[in-house]
Design a protein around this motif. Structure first.
Motif, PDB file in Angstrom:
ATOM      1  N   ILE A 519     -77.778 -27.540 -76.188  1.00  0.00           N
ATOM      2  CA  ILE A 519     -77.412 -26.363 -75.386  1.00  0.00           C
ATOM      3  C   ILE A 519     -76.798 -26.777 -74.048  1.00  0.00           C
ATOM      4  N   ASN A 529     -76.392 -19.023 -70.496  1.00  0.00           N
ATOM      5  CA  ASN A 529     -77.283 -20.168 -70.315  1.00  0.00           C
ATOM      6  C   ASN A 529     -78.722 -19.738 -70.081  1.00  0.00           C
ATOM      7  N   GLY A 530     -79.254 -18.919 -70.972  1.00  0.00           N
ATOM      8  CA  GLY A 530     -80.610 -18.410 -70.781  1.00  0.00           C
ATOM      9  C   GLY A 530     -80.581 -16.909 -70.574  1.00  0.00           C
ATOM     10  N   GLU A 531     -81.710 -16.289 -70.836  1.00  0.00           N
ATOM     11  CA  GLU A 531     -81.742 -14.824 -70.834  1.00  0.00           C
ATOM     12  C   GLU A 531     -81.430 -14.221 -69.476  1.00  0.00           C
ATOM     13  N   GLU A 532     -81.730 -14.971 -68.409  1.00  0.00           N
ATOM     14  CA  GLU A 532     -81.476 -14.400 -67.088  1.00  0.00           C
ATOM     15  C   GLU A 532     -79.983 -14.205 -66.835  1.00  0.00           C
ATOM     16  N   LEU A 575     -80.278 -19.749 -78.401  1.00  0.00           N
ATOM     17  CA  LEU A 575     -81.008 -20.623 -77.468  1.00  0.00           C
ATOM     18  C   LEU A 575     -81.939 -21.612 -78.168  1.00  0.00           C
TER      19      LEU A 575
ATOM     20  N   ALA B  92     -86.295 -24.414 -67.691  1.00  0.00           N
ATOM     21  CA  ALA B  92     -87.085 -23.321 -68.261  1.00  0.00           C
ATOM     22  C   ALA B  92     -86.235 -22.068 -68.439  1.00  0.00           C
ATOM     23  N   ALA B  93     -85.296 -21.842 -67.503  1.00  0.00           N
ATOM     24  CA  ALA B  93     -84.457 -20.644 -67.607  1.00  0.00           C
ATOM     25  C   ALA B  93     -83.660 -20.648 -68.900  1.00  0.00           C
ATOM     26  N   THR B  94     -83.208 -21.842 -69.333  1.00  0.00           N
ATOM     27  CA  THR B  94     -82.433 -21.924 -70.574  1.00  0.00           C
ATOM     28  C   THR B  94     -83.321 -22.004 -71.800  1.00  0.00           C
ATOM     29  N   LYS B  95     -84.404 -22.766 -71.686  1.00  0.00           N
ATOM     30  CA  LYS B  95     -85.118 -23.105 -72.911  1.00  0.00           C
ATOM     31  C   LYS B  95     -86.473 -22.424 -73.088  1.00  0.00           C
ATOM     32  N   ASN B  97     -87.857 -19.415 -70.858  1.00  0.00           N
ATOM     33  CA  ASN B  97     -88.154 -18.081 -70.341  1.00  0.00           C
ATOM     34  C   ASN B  97     -87.867 -16.953 -71.324  1.00  0.00           C
ATOM     35  N   SER B  98     -87.186 -17.275 -72.415  1.00  0.00           N
ATOM     36  CA  SER B  98     -86.985 -16.247 -73.431  1.00  0.00           C
ATOM     37  C   SER B  98     -88.322 -15.762 -73.963  1.00  0.00           C
ATOM     38  N   GLN B 155     -87.940 -27.114 -78.702  1.00  0.00           N
ATOM     39  CA  GLN B 155     -86.705 -26.944 -77.943  1.00  0.00           C
ATOM     40  C   GLN B 155     -86.055 -28.278 -77.573  1.00  0.00           C
TER      41      GLN B 155
END
Ligand SMILES: [Cu+2]
Lengths: 656, 176
Positions: A519, A529-532, A575, B92-95, B97-98, B155
Motif C-alpha cells: 500500500i 491512503n486510509g479511511e481518514e 486497504l 495506523a491511519a493507513t493500516k 484505523n479502519s 497487514q
C-alpha cells in the motif's frame, strides 16, 4: 435368466456400435495405476504449471499437471467481468488498438521467456490472431503486463515463438495483406500487392518491454508456425508456410495445388546487421502499444507511428526456402538444434531437415534454378536428413522428450506417434479423442525437455464427457511418456479451443508469486491512503469518490448529492495487506462490470446513473463473516438538484 | 449492562482484533488462513509459520509472550519517543484505523485504549505482525473473536512499523 442374457447381449451390441464409429482403441486401455499418477492429494501441489491457450475465448488458462486442475484464467485479449478486465478505467487502455478498443481476440500459441534455451519463468508471451497483437504476461502477478499491436499484418498466427534468450519473439502474418501504407488495391492483384510480413519483436531483458525491432517483407504466402534455432542453429529462425500458389480464393483447393510448400529459413543475426547498416526502409504506420504499470495500477495506450522493413527480395544471405511437403504446419527444432521437423498436414510422411546439411547446401549453392519471390530455393534433398515413412494421417506438430525421441500429433488419424529422430523409425502410437492439434511436453521446445508427461490438445470430444447441448467440452489428454510406451492417464476439459501450450516445473515460479501490492508503494493518482482520507469531490458533472475497502466495510458507505447524468468515478483502494483478500465493488445499473481490487491496489469504476433513486453498492467477493454487511447506498437526485455532495466519513462511522 | 460486558471482555482479551471464525472453520471463507501450505512469504516479519497440527496445541503457547519473533530481549521500552509515535500514527491511519479506534470503543475490532497496560510489549508486537497463528491459539483472542467475528487481517507490518505502532499505542495510553 433369459432377460439377463438379453441385457448382456444388448449391452454388447451397444458397446460394439459405439466403438465402431470411433478411432480404433477408443475404449482406452487405462492401466491400473493411472489414477494414482494423476492424483494430487488435498493440500498438495501439482508438479507443473501448464499455460494453455484459450483459443477463441481470447484468454490464457493455467492448469496443474498432472492433476489437470484449472488454477486460473488470465484475461488477455478479451474483457473479463470476473476481474473487471477491460471494464475498469485502469485496464480499458490494454484492449486499445489502432481500431479503437477491441475486446476480443483469438489466442493461439504460448511461449515462455527463455535464458540459455530453457524457460526462465519470467514471462509468458501469447498471440492475438485476429486483430494482430502480441501480449506479455508477468509470472509474478499472472497478469497481462503489455499488449503490442502489429502493423502490416492480417492474422498473427505464426507467433509468438522466441529465440533461446528471448532476444526476439516473432509474429508473422497468416493472411498476407497489402502494406498499411497502400492498402486500397484490387484483391485480384494479390500476387503483386499482397505480402507476408514477419515482425521481429525485441524483449528488454530486465523489464520485458516489447518493441517491433524490424519487419521482414516476404512473398504473399500464409505463414503458419515457426521455431527458432537453438544451440548450433541459434541465430536462425524457421517458418512454415502454405499457399505458395499465392491464391486468394477457394483456398481449400487452390492453396493445395503444389506437391511442396516451404519452410522459410531466416538468418536473423544477419538481418539484424542489415538493419544496423540502415538497409531497411522506414515506413509510416499506426499501431498501439499498451503497458500496465504495477505502481500506478494503471495502463497507458500509445500509438506507434513507424516501422523499419527489410524486403527479402533484395537481400543476400538472410532468407532461404526449403521445399516441404505439403502445406506444412509445424516446423519444430529438436533440443540439439540440428533437426528441423516439417509437418505437412496433407503429407503422408514427415520430412526431417538437417541444419548442417542446410548450411552446406547454402555454401555450395545447391539451389533450384528459379527463385521464389526473389528468395533462393534450396534443393529438397540437399537439406533433407530423412523422412519418417507412413507415420499416420495429418501430421501437425512435434515435441521432444530430450531422450532422442519426437512425438508428432496426427490430426486426421487422431493419434500421437512417437518416433526416433536418428533412425526415423516409428516406436509407438497412442490414440487421442479426437482430432488432436498441438502437443506439449514440459520444456519440449527447449534444450532440456522434462520428458515425463505429454499433453494432447484436442479439437473434438464426442462421447468423452457428459453432453452439454450442441457444444461439448474442449479437451486435453495427459500421457505418461516416461517408459517405452505412452500411457493415457487423464482427460480434462479446457476453455475456448486449446491450441499450443507450455509448461514449467512449479518450483521455478511458485515462490516468485506476488502476494499483495504494498500500500505504501501504491502510486495510483486516486489512491486513498486510509479511511481518514476518504472523500467525495464534485468537479463539474464528474463526481470522484475516494473510497476504501477492508473487511468488512467501505468508507464512505452513504453518498448523497449525486445527480442523474453525472459521471461518477468510484476509485476504490483496498486497504488489506494480506494474501488473497481482494474486495469487489458492484453498483446497481452500472452498464460495464464490477471491480475486483487486490490487496493494496486502487481501481476505478465509472458509473453514470440513469434515474433518480437509491442505488445499493456492495462487495462482490466474499471476504469475511461480515461480508454481507459490506455495502452502502448512493442517493441519486434529479438533474437540476441543488443538493450538495455529502458522505459519511470514517469520523462518523463509529458504531455506537 | 451491555457496555460493562464489552468493557470486561475487552479488558481480558485485550486486543486488537479480531477475527473470525476460529479454528472450527465453519465457513468456507478465504480468511481462514490456517490451512495454508507453508509459505514462502515476503512478509517483513519473517518467521517460521506454525504447522497446522501445532496450531491447535495450546500447551506450547505462552499467552504472555504470544507467538512470533519478539520477546523481552528484543523489545525494550524507554521514555516515550514522540517521533516514533508520530510515525506509528501515520501507519495506523493507513493500516489500522479502519477497524480500531483510539478510545475504548469497539469498531470492527476493539478500541486501543489501555492495551499497553493489559498486554506485554512483545505480545503486542508478535500479534500485530503474526496475527493468524495467535488467533488460532490464544484463549483471550479466541474469546475476542466470538465478539468481533472478523479475524484481524495480517497487514504485513515490518518490524519497524510494528515498533512505531507500539510507541503510538503507548502515547495513546499516556505513557510518558
Ligand atoms: Cu469485501
Amino acid at each position: 435368466m433369459i432377460s439377463n442374457k438379453l441385457i448382456v447381449g444388448l449391452l454388447f451390441v451397444v458397446a460394439m456400435s459405439i466403438t465402431s464409429c470411433k478411432p480404433k482403441g477408443t475404449t482406452s486401455v487405462i492401466s491400473g495405476d493411472a489414477a494414482t499418477k494423476v492424483y494430487v492429494p488435498p493440500g498438495q501441489y501439482d508438479e507443473f504449471y501448464n499455460f494453455v491457450s484459450g483459443g477463441f475465448s481470447g484468454q490464457l488458462s493455467v492448469y496443474g499437471i498432472p492433476s489437470g486442475r484449472l488454477l486460473r484464467v488470465i484475461p488477455v485479449f478479451s474483457s473479463d467481468p470476473e476481474k473487471g478486465w477491460g471494464f475498469n478505467e485502469e485496464t480499458k487502455p490494454m484492449l486499445n488498438t489502432s481500431h479503437g478498443i477491441v475486446p476480443w481476440d483469438d489466442l493461439h500459441h504460448v511461449e515462455m521467456s527463455q535464458t540459455n534455451g530453457e524457460a526462465d519463468g519470467k514471462w509468458v508471451f501469447v498471440n492475438g490472431n485476429n486483430t494482430p497483437r502480441l501480449a506479455r504476461i508477468d509470472l509474478k502477478t499472472f497478469r497481462t503486463a503489455e499488449i503490442l499491436e502489429l502493423p502490416n499484418s492480417g492474422g498473427n498466427h505464426s507467433s509468438p515463438f522466441g529465440t533461446e534468450n528471448s532476444e526476439y519473439i516473432v509474429a508473422s502474418t497468416r493472411f498476407s495483406v497489402p502494406s498499411d501504407a497502400n492498402p486500397d488495391v484490387p484483391i485480384s492483384t494479390y500476387k503483386e500487392n499482397f505480402k507476408g510480413h514477419i515482425s521481429f519483436v525485441s524483449v528488454d531483458k530486465e523489464t520485458g518491454e516489447m518493441k517491433v525491432a524490424f519487419q521482414l517483407k516476404a512473398p504473399g504466402v500464409n505463414f503458419d508456425l515457426a521455431r527458432a534455432g537453438k544451440g548450433k542453429s541459434h541465430g536462425w529462425f524457421f517458418f512454415s508456410c502454405y499457399n505458395t500458389e499465392l491464391a486468394n480464393t477457394l483456398l481449400e483447393v487452390n492453396a493445395s495445388q503444389k506437391d511442396k510448400d516451404f519452410i522459410l529459413a531466416i538468418n536473423w543475426k544477419k538481418a539484424e546487421e542489415y538493419i544496423k547498416e540502415g538497409k531497411g526502409t522506414k515506413q509510416a504506420v499506426k499501431y498501439s502499444h499498451n503497458k500496465y504499470d504495477e505502481t500506478t495500477h494503471t495502463a497507458k495506450s500509445e500509438m506507434e507511428t513507424e516501422v523499419t522493413v527489410l524486403d527479402l527480395a533484395n537481400t543476400e544471405g538472410i532468407a532461404y526456402l526449403i521445399p516441404c511437403p505439403k502445406s506444412p504446419h509445424g516446423c519444430d527444432v529438436d533440443p540439439t538444434g540440428e533437426y528441423i521437423i516439417g509437418s505437412g498436414k496433407l503429407a503422408a510422411l514427415i520430412p526431417v531437415f538437417s541444419f548442417d546439411k542446410l548450411q552446406k547446401a547454402i555454401a555450395e549453392k545447391k539451389f533450384e534454378t528459379e527463385k521464389f519471390g526473389g528468395i533462393p530455393v534450396i534443393k529438397y534433398e540437399a537439406a533433407l536428413y530423412g523422412e519418417v515413412q507412413k507415420p499416420g494421417l495429418g501430421p501437425l506438430h512435434t515435441e521432444f522428450d530430450g531422450k532422442g525421441n519426437a512425438y508428432t500429433s496426427m490430426f486426421v488419424s487422431s493419434e500421437v506417434v512417437k518416433w526416433n529422430i536418428k533412425d526415423l523409425k516409428v516406436l509407438d502410437r497412442a490414440p487421442t479423442y479426437y482430432s488432436v492439434g498441438h502437443l506439449m511436453i514440459p520444456g519440449g521446445n527447449t534444450k532440456k525437455p522434462f520428458g515425463k508427461y505429454l499433453v494432447a490438445y484436442n479439437k473434438i470430444t464426442k462421447d468423452r464427457y457428459l453432453p452439454t447441448g450442441p457444444e461439448l467440452a474442449q479437451s486435453a489428454q495427459l500421457y505418461d511418456i516416461s517408459g517405452d510406451k505412452m500411457k493415457l492417464l487423464l482427460d480434462f476439459p479446457t476453455i475456448g479451443e486449446p491450441h499450443y501450450a507450455q509448461a514449467i516445473p512449479a518450483a521455478l515460479i511458485k515462490d516468485k508469486q506476488a502476494k499483495i501490492f504494498d500500500i505504501n508503494s501504491n502510486k495510483h493518482q486516486y489512491k486513498t491512503n486510509g479511511e481518514e482520507d476518504a472523500k467525495v469531490v464534485r468537479e463539474g458533472n464528474a463526481v470522484h469518490v475516494y473510497m476504501t475497502s477492508i473487511r468488512s466495510h467501505f468508507v464512505p458507505d452513504n453518498i448523497e448529492g449525486v445527480k442523474v447524468g453525472d459521471e461518477v468515478f468510484f476509485h476504490v483502494t483496498n486497504l488489506e495487506q494480506d494474501w488473497d483478500v481482494p474486495h469487489g465493488f458492484g453498483i446497481k445499473g452500472a452498464n460495464n462490470a464490477e471491480l475486483l481490487i487486490m490487496p493494496g491496489e486502487t481501481l476505478t469504476l465509472k458509473w453514470i446513473p440513469d434515474r433518480v433513486g437509491i442505488f445499493p453498492m456492495y462487495c462482490t467477493d466474499f471476504c469475511s463473516a461480515l461480508h454481507q454487511e459490506m455495502s452502502g447506498y448512493v442517493r441519486v437526485s434529479p438533474k437540476g438538484s441543488t443538493l450538495p455532495i455529502t458522505f459519511n466519513s470514517s469520523k462518523k462511522t463509529a458504531a455506537k | 449492562m451491555k457496555k460493562s460486558i464489552i468493557t470486561t471482555l475487552s479488558l481480558m482479551a485485550t486486543i486488537l482484533i479480531i477475527g473470525s471464525c476460529g479454528g472450527g472453520g465453519s465457513t468456507s471463507e478465504k480468511s481462514t488462513n490456517e490451512t495454508e501450505q507453508p509459505e514462502t512469504t515476503q512478509t517483513p516479519s519473517e518467521q517460521p509459520e506454525a504447522k497446522p497440527e501445532s496450531k491447535a496445541d495450546p500447551s506450547t503457547y505462552d499467552p504472555k509472550r504470544g507467538e512470533g519473533k519478539f520477546n523481552e530481549s528484543n523489545v525494550k521500552l524507554g521514555a516515550l519517543d514522540a517521533a516514533m509515535a508520530d510515525k506509528g500514527k501515520a501507519i495506523a491511519a493507513t493500516k489500522c484505523n479502519s477497524c480500531h479506534k483510539q478510545t475504548d470503543e469497539k469498531l470492527v475490532g476493539p478500541g486501543w485504549k489501555g492495551v499497553t497496560h493489559r498486554k506485554t510489549p512483545h505480545w503486542i508486537m508478535n500479534f500485530i505482525t503474526n496475527p493468524d497463528p495467535m488467533i488460532s491459539k490464544d484463549p483471550e483472542l479466541q474469546a475476542q473473536l466470538e465478539i468481533c467475528l472478523v479475524r484481524m487481517p495480517n497487514q504485513n507490518l515490518n518490524d519497524e512499523e510494528a515498533r512505531n505502532i507500539l510507541e503510538y499505542m503507548r502515547q495513546n495510553d499516556e505513557v510518558k
